[in-house]
Design a protein around this motif. Structure first.
Motif, PDB file in Angstrom:
ATOM      1  N   HIS A 154      46.357  48.011  48.965  1.00 18.64           N
ATOM      2  CA  HIS A 154      45.600  47.226  47.998  1.00 18.64           C
ATOM      3  C   HIS A 154      45.931  47.760  46.607  1.00 18.64           C
ATOM      4  O   HIS A 154      46.293  48.926  46.445  1.00 18.64           O
ATOM      5  N   GLU A 159      41.972  42.713  39.502  1.00 17.69           N
ATOM      6  CA  GLU A 159      41.472  43.473  40.639  1.00 17.69           C
ATOM      7  C   GLU A 159      41.130  42.519  41.788  1.00 17.69           C
ATOM      8  O   GLU A 159      39.991  42.078  41.926  1.00 17.69           O
ATOM      9  N   LYS A 167      39.943  40.901  45.111  1.00 16.47           N
ATOM     10  CA  LYS A 167      38.900  41.255  46.079  1.00 16.47           C
ATOM     11  C   LYS A 167      38.965  40.283  47.249  1.00 16.47           C
ATOM     12  O   LYS A 167      39.501  39.173  47.147  1.00 16.47           O
ATOM     13  N   ASP A 168      38.387  40.698  48.375  1.00 16.64           N
ATOM     14  CA  ASP A 168      38.287  39.805  49.528  1.00 16.64           C
ATOM     15  C   ASP A 168      37.482  38.564  49.153  1.00 16.64           C
ATOM     16  O   ASP A 168      36.558  38.625  48.323  1.00 16.64           O
ATOM     17  N   GLU A 195      38.271  35.781  39.990  1.00 11.31           N
ATOM     18  CA  GLU A 195      38.613  36.382  41.278  1.00 11.31           C
ATOM     19  C   GLU A 195      39.557  35.514  42.094  1.00 11.31           C
ATOM     20  O   GLU A 195      40.440  36.026  42.798  1.00 11.31           O
TER      21      GLU A 195
END
Length: 427
Positions: free
Chosen positions: A82, A93, A95-96, A377
């Motif tokens: 990651h 960044e 993220k899931d 995101e």
């Protein structure tokens, strides 16, 4: 034992190079019924490639799984790769997805761990003969095609015939040279130096990449608590950098945003690297020959894709040619199928890498995508999939993706406009 000449070639496939691409190809071909000679010019079974990002991008995970290497890698302490990326707009960044699937990953693992592991797996595979200390010195031609190789071996010169010769022997491939398959070079306007550190903490324990436009840097945590730190500046900085290599390296790293604390860590290797690492592309096949890994395509090391592509190309080759090399199909048609897959899957990525290797700032489309990814995101996950080479360039820059990024940036500008106006009026 060699078969009589009348019985056909001694092997179905001879592979030059027993690192990632060669060992993976040998395992996969042998499992599909081929007799494979896996040649390695070095005599040490623990030999490994030093100049590497030491990262397996997520596109390689299915190949690692087919090879049965996932449990072994995790036992060695390989780190899921990651990452977070610094840009002038802030950190990206990924993220899931909430209540959705986890972000795909593969592993960061040192080549000193990985290369002997996969080579030993190849040696234990039925149908593979690992021949250490065997260096290719020429090719055997028959009826206008390559039909084997000549090698320098511990017991003298030897000729090994096979239905297919595979060059897995790096960007300066001797097999390609002897077979008359030239590479097309592309200038890389960055140089690179790296070193390994122990006890170097990184935020969240994950990989860091810095896009400094045009300079680059990364820090990848690896197995055994070792982190590789690399700097890739524009070549315009090379003369000053060389005057004091160690001082320049540490000064570059210290100046990074959220810089890894290299001064308090233990450096366990020399600072090594290269001042000239051009990208290469060559035709992935010729009559009786195929190329995998860097022998077919060498990309910019800053993207860390070489190991993943080495494993993928080995899998694509095995899938395409296994029936033909075992006498159940047309080898030329199978090689053509492999070449089409190779070019379809990698050519677009390589074109983008060649363009970025000119050491330029982000272009308008890149500015759009990277700025939006630092603010959203969903766009960050989109960037992650592309950087993992799980997404094609056309899909990465699809109208839908560009529209999403544009909407994110427009929303951001509207949200920041009132505060900007207040700042200008002194409120």
């Amino acid at each position: 034992m060699a078969k009589p000449e009348s019985a056909g070639p001694e092997y179905d496939v001879v592979i030059s190079g027993a690192s990632l691409a060669g060992s993976a190809a040998a395992i996969l071909l042998a499992r599909r019924g081929a007799r494979v000679a896996l040649l390695e010019r070095r005599s040490d079974p623990g030999a490994y490639k030093v100049l590497c990002t030491h990262s397996l991008t997520a596109n390689s995970y299915p190949v690692l799984d087919e090879l049965g290497l996932i449990p072994a890698l995790e036992e060695t302490g390989a780190i899921p790769n990651h990452a977070r990326w610094y840009t002038r707009w802030g950190w990206i960044e990924p993220k899931d997805t909430p209540n959705g699937p986890a972000l795909p990953h593969a592993y960061n693992v040192r080549r000193s761990t990985l290369d002997p592991l996969i080579r030993a797996r190849a040696e234990r595979t039925p149908g593979v003969d690992l021949l250490l200390g065997h260096q290719v010195t020429g090719v055997v031609r028959e009826a206008g095609r390559v039909a084997g190789v000549r090698v320098s071996a511990p017991r003298g010169e030897r000729e090994i015939r096979a239905r297919l010769v595979v060059g897995a022997d790096g960007k300066d491939s001797p097999v390609a040279k002897f077979a008359g398959v030239p590479a097309r070079p592309y200038e890389n306007a960055r140089f690179g130096y790296f070193a390994h550190f122990r006890g170097l903490p990184l935020r969240d324990g994950i990989s860091h990449v810095w896009f400094l436009e045009p300079d680059m840097a990364y820090a990848f945590p690896n197995d055994d608590g070792v982190t590789v730190v690399a700097v890739l500046p524009d070549k315009k900085r090379l003369p000053a950098f060389r005057e004091d290599l160690e001082g320049s390296f540490f000064a570059f790293v210290r100046a990074l945003p959220e810089a890894p604390p290299v001064d308090s860590a233990e450096r366990i290797t020399k600072i090594t690297g290269t001042v000239d690492y051009p990208l290469h592309s060559r035709r992935p096949t010729a009559p009786g020959v195929a190329f995998v890994g860097d022998a077919a395509l060498t990309s910019d090391p800053l993207w860390g894709v070489g190991c993943g592509w080495a494993l993928q190309t080995a899998q694509w080759l095995a899938d395409a040619v296994a029936p033909a090399v075992t006498g159940r199909g047309d080898l030329d048609k199978s090689l053509a199928a492999y070449a089409r897959t190779h070019q379809r899957r990698l050519l677009g990525h390589q074109r983008l890498a060649v363009d970025f290797a000119r050491s330029r700032p982000f272009n308008p489309l890149e500015r759009l995508m990277f700025s939006a990814a630092a603010r959203d995101e969903a766009v960050a996950r989109h960037i992650h999939l592309f950087a993992s080479r799980l997404m094609s360039p056309p899909r990465f820059l699809s109208p839908t993706a560009l529209a999403r990024a544009s909407a994110v940036n427009l929303k951001h500008r509207r949200a920041t406009a009132p505060s900007a106006r207040l700042s200008r009026t002194g409120a």
